[in-house]
Design a protein around this motif. Sequence first.
Motif, mmCIF file in Angstrom:
data_model
loop_
_atom_site.group_PDB
_atom_site.id
_atom_site.type_symbol
_atom_site.label_atom_id
_atom_site.label_comp_id
_atom_site.label_asym_id
_atom_site.label_seq_id
_atom_site.Cartn_x
_atom_site.Cartn_y
_atom_site.Cartn_z
ATOM 1 N N PHE A 107 0.765 -1.180 0.033
ATOM 2 C CA PHE A 107 0.111 0.048 0.020
ATOM 3 C C PHE A 107 0.902 1.208 -0.094
ATOM 4 O O PHE A 107 0.496 2.336 -0.628
ATOM 5 N N THR A 108 1.764 1.189 0.813
ATOM 6 C CA THR A 108 3.001 2.494 0.596
ATOM 7 C C THR A 108 3.496 2.745 -0.640
ATOM 8 O O THR A 108 3.450 3.941 -1.037
ATOM 9 N N LEU A 109 3.502 1.681 -1.460
ATOM 10 C CA LEU A 109 4.100 2.039 -2.827
ATOM 11 C C LEU A 109 3.150 2.350 -3.681
ATOM 12 O O LEU A 109 3.374 3.288 -4.721
ATOM 13 N N VAL A 110 2.009 1.648 -3.654
ATOM 14 C CA VAL A 110 0.904 2.308 -4.505
ATOM 15 C C VAL A 110 0.596 3.610 -4.385
ATOM 16 O O VAL A 110 0.389 4.443 -4.990
ATOM 17 N N PHE A 111 0.044 4.148 -2.895
ATOM 18 C CA PHE A 111 -0.188 5.394 -2.751
ATOM 19 C C PHE A 111 1.086 6.414 -2.985
ATOM 20 O O PHE A 111 0.720 7.482 -3.382
ATOM 21 N N GLY A 112 2.291 6.062 -2.723
ATOM 22 C CA GLY A 112 3.443 6.814 -3.081
ATOM 23 C C GLY A 112 3.482 7.124 -4.661
ATOM 24 O O GLY A 112 3.572 8.323 -5.056
ATOM 25 N N GLY A 113 3.056 5.830 -5.520
ATOM 26 C CA GLY A 113 3.186 6.329 -6.946
ATOM 27 C C GLY A 113 1.978 7.065 -7.358
ATOM 28 O O GLY A 113 2.060 8.231 -8.159
ATOM 29 N N GLU A 114 1.032 7.113 -6.672
ATOM 30 C CA GLU A 114 -0.302 7.953 -6.802
ATOM 31 C C GLU A 114 0.169 9.324 -6.615
ATOM 32 O O GLU A 114 -0.405 10.493 -7.309
ATOM 33 N N ALA A 115 0.720 9.531 -5.422
ATOM 34 C CA ALA A 115 1.325 10.820 -4.920
ATOM 35 C C ALA A 115 2.157 11.560 -5.863
ATOM 36 O O ALA A 115 2.067 12.830 -6.231
ATOM 37 N N ILE A 116 2.832 10.760 -6.708
ATOM 38 C CA ILE A 116 3.920 11.363 -7.677
ATOM 39 C C ILE A 116 2.950 11.570 -8.837
ATOM 40 O O ILE A 116 3.498 12.736 -9.609
#
Length: 452
Positions: A409-418
């Motif tokens: 989830f950290t990776l996916v939410f981080g990708g969305e933030a980018i």
Amino acid sequence: MTPAGLGWIAIARLGLVQAALGAVVVLTTSTLNRVMVVELAIAAVIPGLLVGLHYAVQIARPVWGHGSDVGGSRTGWILGGLALLALSGTGAAATTFLFEIRFAYGLAAALVCYALIGVGIGACGTSLLALLASRTAPERRPAAATIVWMMMIAGIVITAIVTGSVLDPYSHARLVLVTAATGATVFAIAALALWRLERTAVPLDHAAARSAPETSGFSTRSFRISLAETWRDGEARVFSVFVFVSMLAYSTQDLILEPFGGLLFAMTPGETTKLSGVQHAGVFVGMALVGIAGSLLARRRPQILKIFIVSGCLGSAAALAALALGSAVAPDWPLKTNIFLLGAANGAFAVAAIGTMMALAGAGGPKREGIRMGVWGAAQAIAFGLGGVLGTIALDVARAVSGDTALSFTLVFGGEAILFLNAAVLALRIGSKRPRPGTRDTDMPLPLAAAE
């Protein structure tokens, strides 16, 4: 002297039409999906692909937008699209009988119905936005976008509550009857709301309207010329990319927020449903903020919508980054507050983007609003179709590779933030420079569909 453009009552009437559109859509993309998965025990991928199909069909929005530009009446396109949506939505509900008889029959009929649902949404929605853009004064656009979109959300909520109360005890026949009744009711409301509205609204620019080139109706050549003119406009191109990137980030979170609450915060299905309500409450607040502040400051700060777009994208990126951090410390995280702030930032950027879209649609000149709205609507539809799928795929792949749900989830939410940060950078380019009258921006090639 009567001010040019739509008055507040007329804008609210168009909001009723948008609410009617949302009322039918929620039955076909939410209620019917649940029936397929739960009552019919069909694999969830099937309704997911059907919803994806209705988005994919909307890549043709520029065609329908151009048709409303040259057809002489956007009202006909709006009502025609809504009627098709109501009929095909009822047909989609009726496929539940076919699925029980034979899966192949039900799937074949559902494919046709969902494709027609996409056509109805695209034809109605594109023409409605084009009418709103061509007849709304600049200082009223922030509030107009807010009114129309909040009424659409209200239509979805009211429909969900009313139909939810009459669908029990459930039967396929009851589902078809409720869908048909909803379609007929909202069509009648939309027809009354649009009665004589287009003919009586004062055009924003009489001179430009009189000098607009006469057209003899829709043709492949006229469409290709209009599409080429839109693509030559550098600002329209930048805005198309912005719409795609921002809506991709916006939609990627949709299908993973509730699983996030269930997997890492041990929330029940009822609690995660309420979490969705918290997000929508935030969206309402963000939209209201843009509508009120945008209308009050529009004359003194012409760039106010751009400020809200950039701020909303940055706020969305920050909220998603916070969720990424919250994944690592769950369940010790203020999740509801985080989700509310994400919704508020989403609502602010989305409604400001719609207001900007209305302004840029008119920048192409009279009888060009539909084609421009169509191009941006197609970008949004593609992004929404991809977003939900990519979000779930990214989460599944990350969990399979890492074996760590929180990290995934950290990776996916981080990708969305980018993605939202990239959208903010693109938004800074909107309105930064405008070509001089009589010149054309030709630094990028035309799309293949428009090139001779």
